[in-house]
Write a protein that holds these residues in place. Structure first.
Motif, PDB file in Angstrom:
ATOM      1  N   ASP A  39      65.943  56.731  37.789  1.00 31.01           N
ATOM      2  CA  ASP A  39      67.327  56.471  38.204  1.00 31.01           C
ATOM      3  C   ASP A  39      67.490  54.951  38.275  1.00 31.01           C
ATOM      4  O   ASP A  39      66.572  54.258  38.751  1.00 31.01           O
ATOM      5  N   ILE A  40      68.652  54.457  37.829  1.00 33.58           N
ATOM      6  CA  ILE A  40      68.883  53.005  37.910  1.00 33.58           C
ATOM      7  C   ILE A  40      68.801  52.551  39.373  1.00 33.58           C
ATOM      8  O   ILE A  40      68.503  51.403  39.647  1.00 33.58           O
ATOM      9  N   ASP A  41      69.067  53.486  40.273  1.00 33.37           N
ATOM     10  CA  ASP A  41      68.850  53.237  41.698  1.00 33.37           C
ATOM     11  C   ASP A  41      67.416  53.690  41.995  1.00 33.37           C
ATOM     12  O   ASP A  41      67.165  54.868  42.258  1.00 33.37           O
ATOM     13  N   LEU A  42      66.475  52.741  41.916  1.00 37.41           N
ATOM     14  CA  LEU A  42      65.050  53.092  42.015  1.00 37.41           C
ATOM     15  C   LEU A  42      64.740  53.820  43.323  1.00 37.41           C
ATOM     16  O   LEU A  42      63.932  54.754  43.340  1.00 37.41           O
ATOM     17  N   SER A  59      62.929  53.119  37.265  1.00 36.11           N
ATOM     18  CA  SER A  59      64.344  52.795  37.200  1.00 36.11           C
ATOM     19  C   SER A  59      64.866  52.869  35.767  1.00 36.11           C
ATOM     20  O   SER A  59      66.062  52.940  35.542  1.00 36.11           O
ATOM     21  N   ASP A  60      63.969  52.871  34.791  1.00 41.73           N
ATOM     22  CA  ASP A  60      64.396  52.863  33.391  1.00 41.73           C
ATOM     23  C   ASP A  60      63.946  54.168  32.721  1.00 41.73           C
ATOM     24  O   ASP A  60      62.741  54.417  32.592  1.00 41.73           O
TER      25      ASP A  60
END
Ligand SMILES: NC(=O)c1ccc[n+]([C@@H]2O[C@H](COP(=O)([O-])OP(=O)(O)OC[C@H]3O[C@@H](n4cnc5c(N)ncnc54)[C@H](O)[C@@H]3O)[C@@H](O)[C@H]2O)c1
Length: 340
Positions: A39-42, A59-60
């Motif tokens: 998730d881009i929100d780690l 995150s990626d």
């Protein structure tokens, strides 16, 4: 597939729906190992991974696509990321479960479907309501001819509470965000749609109107096989999530009613009372979220076509676009006007 036959799956997106799919993959499908969450929100990915004992959080999502041990991904990120991630996942040779809708743009959808075809990977779209046991029963009975020739379809689909205006602004509008499930249900129960005619209004929340959308709609459908139908939508039903279908035909009728947490009836001088419908989609459709993922995994195991294909993902987007055009132009719109 890992040596022990386990299918490793990566989950992309740790929001509302990502949590559901991650939990089903991690705890309820024995042949699967949930291998990673991105998730881009780690912190969201880390929290979900820690709760479900998933070994990796990142995150990626490209870290998941680069992992040769992962055979499949569940794309649960925001809609505007789906088409791009489908293309990249297909190019990386991963089988793909992707949440609805594929995209709001037909060119992007077509590019995604072309990449899947070229790579020869599986793609299943998250039209979970097809896996609800009640709606599945209705479909079986219609397909078996139990109600004769289908004449009229009625779908009632009303949310318990409207989403915030910030959500509405990026949602693609009611037809591509909410009614898209009903368009898919209409195709599932009756078949392809030829034409739509829409009436719409802002009756629930003026903020939704200010965000450029509507919150109340009735869509009349004409099917290729000659049957007709209606879908009625509201963003706010004060008595809860209202999800019913009815198919009426030459030989009878079949109906699926709302589901309630229990079936008690309480009678007193004021009247006869029962429980309200299960609150919203997480509660109402929990079984279907598990069943759709089980069937996706089975399609990988047995090398069969997934039960909801990329084409099944594209068709309701076309219907949604036609419904919007009909609302704006106040006239019936043929699906062919959109696809050509
Ligand atoms: N089938 C259903 O009934 C159903 C229900 C809800 C949502 N959905 C669909 O699921 C998708 C997600 O909806 P939601 O309600 O879970 O939203 P959400 O906002 O709760 O979660 C989306 C998550 O995706 C993450 N994200 C965004 N871009 C990303 C990227 N590039 N890489 C990795 N993560 C990224 C966000 O940080 C967020 O955590 C939407 O397409 C929605 O239409 C389907």
């Amino acid at each position: 597939m890992a040596n022990n036959g386990t299918i490793q799956v990566g989950v992309i997106g740790a929001g509302r729906i990502g949590k559901i799919h991650a939990e089903n993959l991690a705890t309820r499908i024995p042949v699967v190992a949930a291998a990673a969450v991105a998730d881009i929100d780690l912190s969201a990915a880390q929290e979900l991974a820690a709760r479900l004992h998933i070994p990796r959080a990142c995150s990626d999502y490209r870290a998941i696509l680069a992992d040769p041990d992962i055979q499949a991904v569940a794309i649960c990120s925001s809609t505007d990321t789906h088409a791009r991630i489908i293309v990249e996942a297909a190019q990386a040779g991963k089988h793909i479960f992707c949440e609805k809708p594929i995209d709001h743009d037909l060119a992007k959808i077509d590019a995604a479907l072309a990449a899947v075809k070229q790579a020869g990977v599986k793609l299943q779209i998250g039209f979970n309501r097809r896996f609800d046991p009640n709606f599945r029963k209705v479909r079986e009975m219609v397909a078996e001819g139990k109600i004769g020739q289908p004449h009229i379809l009625r779908i009632t689909s009303r949310d318990p509470a409207p989403p915030p205006a910030s959500y509405v602004k990026v949602s693609g509008g009611i037809f591509l965000d909410m009614t898209i499930h009903d368009f898919d249900m209409a195709r599932y129960l009756i078949g392809d749609v030829r034409e739509v005619y829409t009436a719409g209004a802002v009756l629930v929340d003026p903020e939704i109107g200010a965000a450029g959308d509507i919150d109340t709609a009735i869509i009349t459908l004409t099917f290729e096989n000659g049957a007709i139908g209606t879908i009625d939508n509201s963003r706010k039903a004060v008595y809860g999530y209202d999800q019913r279908v009815e198919v009426f035909g030459s030989g009878g009728m079949v109906t699926a009613l709302n589901r309630t947490p229990d079936t008690h009836l309480y009678s007193n001088p004021e009247g006869v009372h029962s429980a309200k419908p299960l609150y919203f989609f997480l509660e109402r459709y929990s079984e279907s979220f598990l069943a759709e993922m089980q069937e996706f995994i089975q399609s990988i195991q047995h090398d069969t076509t997934p039960p909801v294909t990329g084409e099944d993902g594209r068709a309701p987007v076309l219907i949604g676009m036609a419904a919007k055009k009909s609302y704006l132009e106040k006239r019936p719109v043929s699906i062919r006007e959109i696809s050509h």
